[in-house]
Enzyme design. Structure first.
Site: not given
Ligand code: GLN
Length: 197
Positions: A52-53, A83, A110, A174, A176
């Site tokens: 979660e950014s 991401c 986002r 991702h 990973e």
């Molecule tokens: N939606 C998340 C964000 O805006 C990112 C999602 C993710 O890293 N899988 O922070």
């Protein structure tokens, strides 16, 4: 400064950092969990995971890890964001005034794939590692603008989902969360022989 074998620092504040650690471990390289600036000592590469950014940005700023990463990235340290990690690296985030490191001259949007298809996976071609990869997208961002120094490495349905600016790499998806170590191996310089570019 490290002169020996790679040591991969993985930002371990929130998000799927354990999956990155497992993948790098599996490649036989040393890892370090990054929370404060001192954790960066000796790291040759850094990965910022998905998550979660807003939360991670706030804490990276508070712990001083953000400033340390900005300085290290400007000095040429290899940094990859998946991401949320790519959002953290971006200079501009559409419609938001949230903290980011500004190491990639891009604008990101986002949660760009909408509610119905918020999470999905599909194969796509990625330049750089020069391979077909499984793109796992989870409420993923896209890149909507790139500066002149930025190389587009992958698109999905026309949208930019992987970029590189010198030592800094961002992917919307991702690797990973798959069993394919190809993108990690390429980022970590492990497959130079099989990929002469
Ligand atoms: N939606 C998340 C964000 O805006 C990112 C999602 C993710 O890293 N899988 O922070």
């Amino acid at each position: 400064m490290s002169t020996g074998s790679p040591r991969v620092g993985i930002v371990a504040i929130q998000g799927d950092f354990e999956q990155h650690i497992a993948m790098v471990d599996g490649l036989g390289l040393a890892t370090a969990e990054l929370r404060v600036p001192e954790d960066l000592v000796g790291c040759t590469h850094v990965i910022i995971p998905g998550g979660e950014s807003t939360t991670v940005g706030l804490l990276m700023q508070r712990y001083g890890l953000g400033d340390a990463l900005i300085a290290a990235g400007r000095r040429g340290l290899a940094i990859w964001g998946t991401c949320m990690g790519m959002i953290m690296l971006a200079e501009r985030i559409e419609g938001r005034n949230q903290y980011s490191l500004g190491l990639l001259d891009v604008t990101v949007r986002r949660n760009a794939f909408g509610r119905q298809v918020a999470s999905f996976e599909d194969t796509l071609r990625m330049a750089g590692p020069d391979r077909e990869v499984t793109g796992v997208f989870i409420r993923a961002p896209i890149v909507t603008e790139v500066g002149p120094a930025v190389e587009v490495l992958a698109r999905y349905e026309g949208e930019i989902v992987a970029v590189r600016q010198g030592n800094v790499l961002g992917t919307s998806f991702h690797p990973e969360l798959t069993s394919d170590t190809g993108v990690h191996a390429w980022f970590l310089g492990l497959n130079a022989a099989s990929n002469p570019s």
